[in-house]
Design a protein around this motif. Structure first.
Motif, mmCIF file in Angstrom:
data_model
loop_
_atom_site.group_PDB
_atom_site.id
_atom_site.type_symbol
_atom_site.label_atom_id
_atom_site.label_comp_id
_atom_site.label_asym_id
_atom_site.label_seq_id
_atom_site.Cartn_x
_atom_site.Cartn_y
_atom_site.Cartn_z
ATOM 1 N N ALA A 56 -32.670 -22.400 66.404
ATOM 2 C CA ALA A 56 -32.343 -23.288 67.520
ATOM 3 C C ALA A 56 -30.871 -23.697 67.457
ATOM 4 O O ALA A 56 -30.196 -23.811 68.484
ATOM 5 C CB ALA A 56 -33.244 -24.524 67.485
ATOM 6 N N MET A 57 -30.364 -23.907 66.260
ATOM 7 C CA MET A 57 -28.957 -24.276 66.092
ATOM 8 C C MET A 57 -28.003 -23.161 66.525
ATOM 9 O O MET A 57 -26.913 -23.428 67.017
ATOM 10 C CB MET A 57 -28.672 -24.615 64.623
ATOM 11 N N ARG A 58 -28.409 -21.923 66.310
ATOM 12 C CA ARG A 58 -27.486 -20.815 66.559
ATOM 13 C C ARG A 58 -27.430 -20.402 68.027
ATOM 14 O O ARG A 58 -26.665 -19.509 68.391
ATOM 15 C CB ARG A 58 -27.886 -19.609 65.723
ATOM 16 N N SER A 280 -18.232 -20.058 51.723
ATOM 17 C CA SER A 280 -19.256 -20.322 52.724
ATOM 18 C C SER A 280 -20.423 -21.068 52.090
ATOM 19 O O SER A 280 -21.081 -20.574 51.171
ATOM 20 C CB SER A 280 -19.753 -19.020 53.348
ATOM 21 N N MET A 281 -20.702 -22.258 52.613
ATOM 22 C CA MET A 281 -21.756 -23.094 52.063
ATOM 23 C C MET A 281 -23.038 -23.041 52.896
ATOM 24 O O MET A 281 -24.130 -23.197 52.367
ATOM 25 C CB MET A 281 -21.259 -24.537 51.965
ATOM 26 N N PHE A 282 -22.888 -22.866 54.189
ATOM 27 C CA PHE A 282 -24.047 -22.745 55.074
ATOM 28 C C PHE A 282 -23.611 -22.027 56.335
ATOM 29 O O PHE A 282 -22.624 -22.416 56.966
ATOM 30 C CB PHE A 282 -24.624 -24.114 55.425
ATOM 31 N N GLU A 283 -24.309 -20.959 56.673
ATOM 32 C CA GLU A 283 -23.989 -20.214 57.878
ATOM 33 C C GLU A 283 -25.261 -19.879 58.646
ATOM 34 O O GLU A 283 -26.339 -19.733 58.059
ATOM 35 C CB GLU A 283 -23.206 -18.947 57.547
ATOM 36 N N LEU A 284 -25.131 -19.817 59.945
ATOM 37 C CA LEU A 284 -26.268 -19.488 60.805
ATOM 38 C C LEU A 284 -26.347 -17.985 60.970
ATOM 39 O O LEU A 284 -25.383 -17.340 61.403
ATOM 40 C CB LEU A 284 -26.111 -20.177 62.158
ATOM 41 N N PHE A 354 -21.930 -10.472 66.568
ATOM 42 C CA PHE A 354 -23.088 -10.561 65.677
ATOM 43 C C PHE A 354 -22.754 -11.186 64.329
ATOM 44 O O PHE A 354 -23.605 -11.256 63.450
ATOM 45 C CB PHE A 354 -23.694 -9.174 65.449
ATOM 46 N N ASP A 355 -21.509 -11.640 64.142
ATOM 47 C CA ASP A 355 -21.141 -12.267 62.873
ATOM 48 C C ASP A 355 -21.854 -13.602 62.706
ATOM 49 O O ASP A 355 -22.035 -14.350 63.675
ATOM 50 C CB ASP A 355 -19.629 -12.511 62.805
ATOM 51 N N ASN A 356 -22.234 -13.915 61.462
ATOM 52 C CA ASN A 356 -22.820 -15.221 61.185
ATOM 53 C C ASN A 356 -21.830 -16.331 61.537
ATOM 54 O O ASN A 356 -20.619 -16.155 61.410
ATOM 55 C CB ASN A 356 -23.207 -15.346 59.719
#
Length: 478
Positions: A56-58, A280-284, A354-356
């Motif tokens: 949902a966030m992405r 990177s600590m958090f990625e969608l 398509f990159d995170n």
């Protein structure tokens, strides 16, 4: 709040399971049809619902594109030329209550909340099952960890909603609706700013309480862990102005030794890598299945001239540009300058559709810490250390400084995070006005903090629900 948006949340669950857990056997069951009628009874179901929160966030209307671009348009970082009709109403302060840029982020924020509430409030009539273990203690700890992620996701969604729709910077005291249980039939009014903040803080604290550090998986950057949650907390408390709490959080983050500032040589590629970059600590997760195509940030930024062999698409809308005033602040030997063309195209971050999406980076924690250490009660030498750590990895031949000011830190954050959605919110939290700009980036009307239109309109679909106690923000008709 009888939210017509929330009742569609289960579509996100289905998407989340299909796209992120397709190897799980349980998705072949009647889970899709029965989930609304029964509790989650396995760790697999709970984990997939958590993944649904991230999906949902992405969405392109949230962190997939629009939420970041909205903040950059109304900032001193970027502007929009309004090509192809994108972001006209945001840039011109001409939004209506049915505006797509009001409805889109709101929808996804509350879908995130709805999915989080399913996990947070889940009570299974039978012991949860898990294919990976039959040990009740192991299963219980995993359940707590998943609930902790959901508390953190809900906190972030409430925080984002408060910043965009709350009246804190628009002359009022009304916050946003803060549902803590999934009930699409409920009628709930907007809380105050103070009440909204209290809920955000309680959710973040509960996340850290439930998430055992021993279960952190630092190799998988597409799920929250205790350190990335603490970085999100430092983001929130920086906006609140609780600098003592920011200092404590950043001390913990740095002491964990789990992340590093990305090196100059790896800077450009770090935005294209998935689950690899050391900062990177958090990625969608996006990838092929979640490819955002023409709705992506890269399409808003890149043009034919800016397209590279790294970009599968040969064109973009070129809608968003970096302000000349920001570009000229970069040192000639700064690797980040090579990612902003002389035509003001930000082509150094969002290469592919398509990159995170890199939602939390270690550099943010250091800059949050630097700002907090320069406030009363802080240790300025720590701010210097954090500041030098970043610039020594950006500028060839960098000579470390011995002192640093708040203005230095503010500028460095703009340079490091341009295009990543901090611009408008950083200005507002510091009490600075928002400047409306022309399609050429020329400054126009200046709107100081307290101006009604600095808060987005509550979507008409929400206001028009029969019997709703949700009220519109001043300055907007229904």
């Amino acid at each position: 709040m009888k939210n017509s948006i929330l009742k569609y949340a289960f579509l996100t669950i289905t998407a989340g399971i299909t796209m992120t857990a397709c190897s799980e056997d349980f998705i072949e069951t009647e889970f899709f049809q029965s989930i609304e009628q029964r509790p989650l009874v396995s760790i697999e179901e709970m984990e997939s619902t958590v993944r649904g929160q991230y999906n949902a966030m992405r969405a392109a209307t949230y962190y997939g594109c629009d939420f970041q671009m909205i903040s950059e348009i109304r900032s001193d970082n970027m502007f929009t030329n309004q090509a192809s009709g994108y972001y006209n109403t945001v840039a011109n302060f001409s939004m209506l209550s049915n505006d797509t840029y009001a409805t889109g982020p709101y929808t996804q924020m509350y879908r995130t909340v709805a999915l989080a509430n399913l996990v947070i409030n889940n009570t299974s009539p039978t012991p949860l099952t898990w294919k990976s273990s039959i040990d009740p203690t192991v299963i219980s700890n995993k359940e707590k960890y998943l609930k902790g992620q959901s508390y953190a996701a809900r906190a972030l969604a409430f925080f984002d909603a408060l910043r965009l729709y709350g009246q804190e910077y628009a002359g009022g005291t009304t916050g946003v609706v803060i549902p803590t249980k999934y009930n699409p039939e409920a009628l709930q009014a907007r809380a105050s700013v103070v009440e909204t903040r209290a809920q955000i803080e309680a959710d973040f604290d509960m996340a850290i309480t439930l998430m055992a550090p021993s279960l952190d998986n630092f190799a998988d950057k597409t799920v929250l862990n205790t350190i990335s949650v603490k970085t999100l907390m430092s983001r929130y408390y920086l906006y609140k102005g609780d600098f003592a709490r920011v200092r404590t959080l950043v001390n913990d983050i740095v002491a964990s030794n789990k992340y590093l500032v990305i090196g100059r040589g790896d800077y450009a590629s770090s935005f294209r890598s998935s689950n690899a970059a050391q900062n990177s600590m958090f990625e969608l997760a996006i990838g092929g299945l979640g490819d955002l195509g023409t709705t992506s940030i890269s399409y808003k930024l890149l043009t034919n001239a800016a397209a590279t062999t790294l970009l599968p698409a040969t064109s973009g809308y070129g809608n968003m540009k970096v302000l000349t005033g920001l570009r000229t602040t970069y040192n000639a030997n700064d690797i980040r300058l090579s990612g902003i063309s002389t035509a003001l195209v930000l082509n150094g971050k969002y290469f592919n559709t398509f990159d995170n999406i890199k939602l939390v980076r270690y550099e943010e924690a250091l800059l949050n810490g630097a700002e907090a250490e320069l406030q009363a009660g802080g240790t300025p030498s720590k701010a210097v250390t954090y500041y030098n750590n970043i610039l020594s990895n950006r500028i060839t031949g960098y000579v470390p400084v011995t002192t640093v000011t708040l203005n230095d830190v503010y500028l460095e954050k703009r340079k490091e995070f341009v295009g990543e959605g901090f611009g408008m919110f950083d200005l507002l939290r510091r009490g600075l006005p928002i400047t409306q700009r022309s399609t050429a980036g020329v400054a126009g009307t200046v709107r100081p903090v307290g101006t009604n239109l600095l808060a987005f309109p509550i979507p008409r679909a929400e206001i028009n629900v029969p019997g709703t106690p949700v009220v519109q923000n001043p300055g907007y008709s229904n």
